[in-house]
Design a protein around this motif. Structure first.
Motif, PDB file in Angstrom:
ATOM      1  N   GLU A  71       0.829  -1.208   0.000  1.00  0.00           N
ATOM      2  CA  GLU A  71       0.000   0.000   0.000  1.00  0.00           C
ATOM      3  C   GLU A  71       0.864   1.260   0.000  1.00  0.00           C
ATOM      4  O   GLU A  71       0.553   2.230  -0.706  1.00  0.00           O
ATOM      5  CB  GLU A  71      -0.941  -0.003   1.200  1.00  0.00           C
ATOM      6  CG  GLU A  71      -1.984  -1.099   1.130  1.00  0.00           C
ATOM      7  CD  GLU A  71      -2.764  -1.274   2.421  1.00  0.00           C
ATOM      8  OE1 GLU A  71      -2.580  -0.456   3.367  1.00  0.00           O
ATOM      9  OE2 GLU A  71      -3.560  -2.223   2.504  1.00  0.00           O
ATOM     10  N   VAL A  72       1.952   1.259   0.764  1.00  0.00           N
ATOM     11  CA  VAL A  72       2.866   2.407   0.793  1.00  0.00           C
ATOM     12  C   VAL A  72       3.492   2.615  -0.581  1.00  0.00           C
ATOM     13  O   VAL A  72       3.566   3.740  -1.081  1.00  0.00           O
ATOM     14  CB  VAL A  72       3.957   2.228   1.884  1.00  0.00           C
ATOM     15  CG1 VAL A  72       5.046   3.268   1.756  1.00  0.00           C
ATOM     16  CG2 VAL A  72       3.330   2.259   3.269  1.00  0.00           C
TER      17      VAL A  72
ATOM     18  N   LEU B 172      11.248  15.307  -9.040  1.00  0.00           N
ATOM     19  CA  LEU B 172      10.992  13.963  -9.548  1.00  0.00           C
ATOM     20  C   LEU B 172      12.041  12.976  -9.049  1.00  0.00           C
ATOM     21  O   LEU B 172      11.713  11.858  -8.651  1.00  0.00           O
ATOM     22  CB  LEU B 172      10.961  13.960 -11.076  1.00  0.00           C
ATOM     23  CG  LEU B 172       9.787  14.707 -11.699  1.00  0.00           C
ATOM     24  CD1 LEU B 172       9.974  14.805 -13.202  1.00  0.00           C
ATOM     25  CD2 LEU B 172       8.476  14.037 -11.350  1.00  0.00           C
ATOM     26  N   ARG B 173      13.290  13.396  -9.038  1.00  0.00           N
ATOM     27  CA  ARG B 173      14.366  12.523  -8.558  1.00  0.00           C
ATOM     28  C   ARG B 173      14.143  12.141  -7.100  1.00  0.00           C
ATOM     29  O   ARG B 173      14.325  10.989  -6.711  1.00  0.00           O
ATOM     30  CB  ARG B 173      15.730  13.169  -8.726  1.00  0.00           C
ATOM     31  CG  ARG B 173      16.866  12.280  -8.236  1.00  0.00           C
ATOM     32  CD  ARG B 173      18.210  12.923  -8.455  1.00  0.00           C
ATOM     33  NE  ARG B 173      18.425  13.156  -9.869  1.00  0.00           N
ATOM     34  CZ  ARG B 173      19.147  12.352 -10.647  1.00  0.00           C
ATOM     35  NH1 ARG B 173      19.733  11.304 -10.143  1.00  0.00           N
ATOM     36  NH2 ARG B 173      19.293  12.629 -11.917  1.00  0.00           N
ATOM     37  N   THR B 174      13.721  13.081  -6.286  1.00  0.00           N
ATOM     38  CA  THR B 174      13.453  12.807  -4.871  1.00  0.00           C
ATOM     39  C   THR B 174      12.375  11.739  -4.733  1.00  0.00           C
ATOM     40  O   THR B 174      12.506  10.798  -3.939  1.00  0.00           O
ATOM     41  CB  THR B 174      13.027  14.099  -4.144  1.00  0.00           C
ATOM     42  OG1 THR B 174      14.109  15.031  -4.212  1.00  0.00           O
ATOM     43  CG2 THR B 174      12.677  13.828  -2.689  1.00  0.00           C
ATOM     44  N   GLU B 175      11.316  11.857  -5.531  1.00  0.00           N
ATOM     45  CA  GLU B 175      10.215  10.887  -5.439  1.00  0.00           C
ATOM     46  C   GLU B 175      10.638   9.528  -5.981  1.00  0.00           C
ATOM     47  O   GLU B 175      10.284   8.488  -5.418  1.00  0.00           O
ATOM     48  CB  GLU B 175       8.986  11.412  -6.185  1.00  0.00           C
ATOM     49  CG  GLU B 175       7.707  10.740  -5.778  1.00  0.00           C
ATOM     50  CD  GLU B 175       7.319  10.969  -4.330  1.00  0.00           C
ATOM     51  OE1 GLU B 175       6.593  10.112  -3.791  1.00  0.00           O
ATOM     52  OE2 GLU B 175       7.726  11.965  -3.717  1.00  0.00           O
TER      53      GLU B 175
ATOM     54  N   LEU C 229      10.756   5.997  -3.921  1.00  0.00           N
ATOM     55  CA  LEU C 229      10.169   4.750  -4.406  1.00  0.00           C
ATOM     56  C   LEU C 229      11.217   3.644  -4.421  1.00  0.00           C
ATOM     57  O   LEU C 229      10.947   2.528  -3.963  1.00  0.00           O
ATOM     58  CB  LEU C 229       9.580   4.951  -5.799  1.00  0.00           C
ATOM     59  CG  LEU C 229       9.016   3.712  -6.486  1.00  0.00           C
ATOM     60  CD1 LEU C 229       7.892   3.092  -5.656  1.00  0.00           C
ATOM     61  CD2 LEU C 229       8.541   4.052  -7.896  1.00  0.00           C
ATOM     62  N   ALA C 230      12.402   3.944  -4.914  1.00  0.00           N
ATOM     63  CA  ALA C 230      13.467   2.935  -4.977  1.00  0.00           C
ATOM     64  C   ALA C 230      13.827   2.438  -3.583  1.00  0.00           C
ATOM     65  O   ALA C 230      13.993   1.230  -3.369  1.00  0.00           O
ATOM     66  CB  ALA C 230      14.696   3.507  -5.674  1.00  0.00           C
ATOM     67  N   THR C 231      13.926   3.349  -2.630  1.00  0.00           N
ATOM     68  CA  THR C 231      14.248   2.963  -1.254  1.00  0.00           C
ATOM     69  C   THR C 231      13.145   2.082  -0.673  1.00  0.00           C
ATOM     70  O   THR C 231      13.427   1.054  -0.040  1.00  0.00           O
ATOM     71  CB  THR C 231      14.459   4.216  -0.385  1.00  0.00           C
ATOM     72  OG1 THR C 231      15.573   4.947  -0.908  1.00  0.00           O
ATOM     73  CG2 THR C 231      14.723   3.849   1.070  1.00  0.00           C
ATOM     74  N   SER C 232      11.891   2.464  -0.882  1.00  0.00           N
ATOM     75  CA  SER C 232      10.765   1.663  -0.384  1.00  0.00           C
ATOM     76  C   SER C 232      10.797   0.259  -0.973  1.00  0.00           C
ATOM     77  O   SER C 232      10.590  -0.729  -0.258  1.00  0.00           O
ATOM     78  CB  SER C 232       9.426   2.313  -0.744  1.00  0.00           C
ATOM     79  OG  SER C 232       9.234   3.497  -0.043  1.00  0.00           O
TER      80      SER C 232
END
Length: 108
Positions: free
Chosen positions: A56-57, A78-81, A85-88
């Motif tokens: 869900e996250v 965009l890079r931050t987001e 996502l990559a870290t999650s």
């Protein structure tokens, strides 16, 4: 000769749609497998619940990224987001493997 930026933008949009679609399908299918695993391995219930919450996250993070892309946000935003996502995903995959592989490994 036209600018390469519009072509690059179209390529990124196609890749984004493909990636996000594949990720959604993967998590949807995995959630169904989690239901089966939970019946076979009740001791994994807490871990499987955590993995469902992580799905869900990730979905919310993908939605936020989609919104940013549609809004015309700048590259730094965009890079931050994308990094978030990559870290999650990396954390989710590591936890998933640490919980599921031992339970699914054939006994030796």
């Amino acid at each position: 000769m036209g600018s390469p930026a519009p072509a690059l933008g179209r390529q990124l949009a196609r890749h984004r749609l493909g990636f996000c679609g594949a990720l959604h399908a993967h998590h949807h299918n995995e959630d169904g497998v989690f239901d089966l695993l939970e019946r076979q391995f009740p001791e994994l219930a807490d871990s499987l619940d955590r993995m469902r919450r992580e799905h869900e996250v990730v979905a919310r993070t993908v939605d936020a990224l989609e919104t940013l892309l549609s809004s015309g946000a700048g590259p730094a935003t965009l890079r931050t987001e994308v990094d978030r996502l990559a870290t999650s995903l990396e954390e989710h995959f590591a936890y998933e493997e640490s919980q599921l592989l031992p339970a699914l490994a054939p006994e030796r």
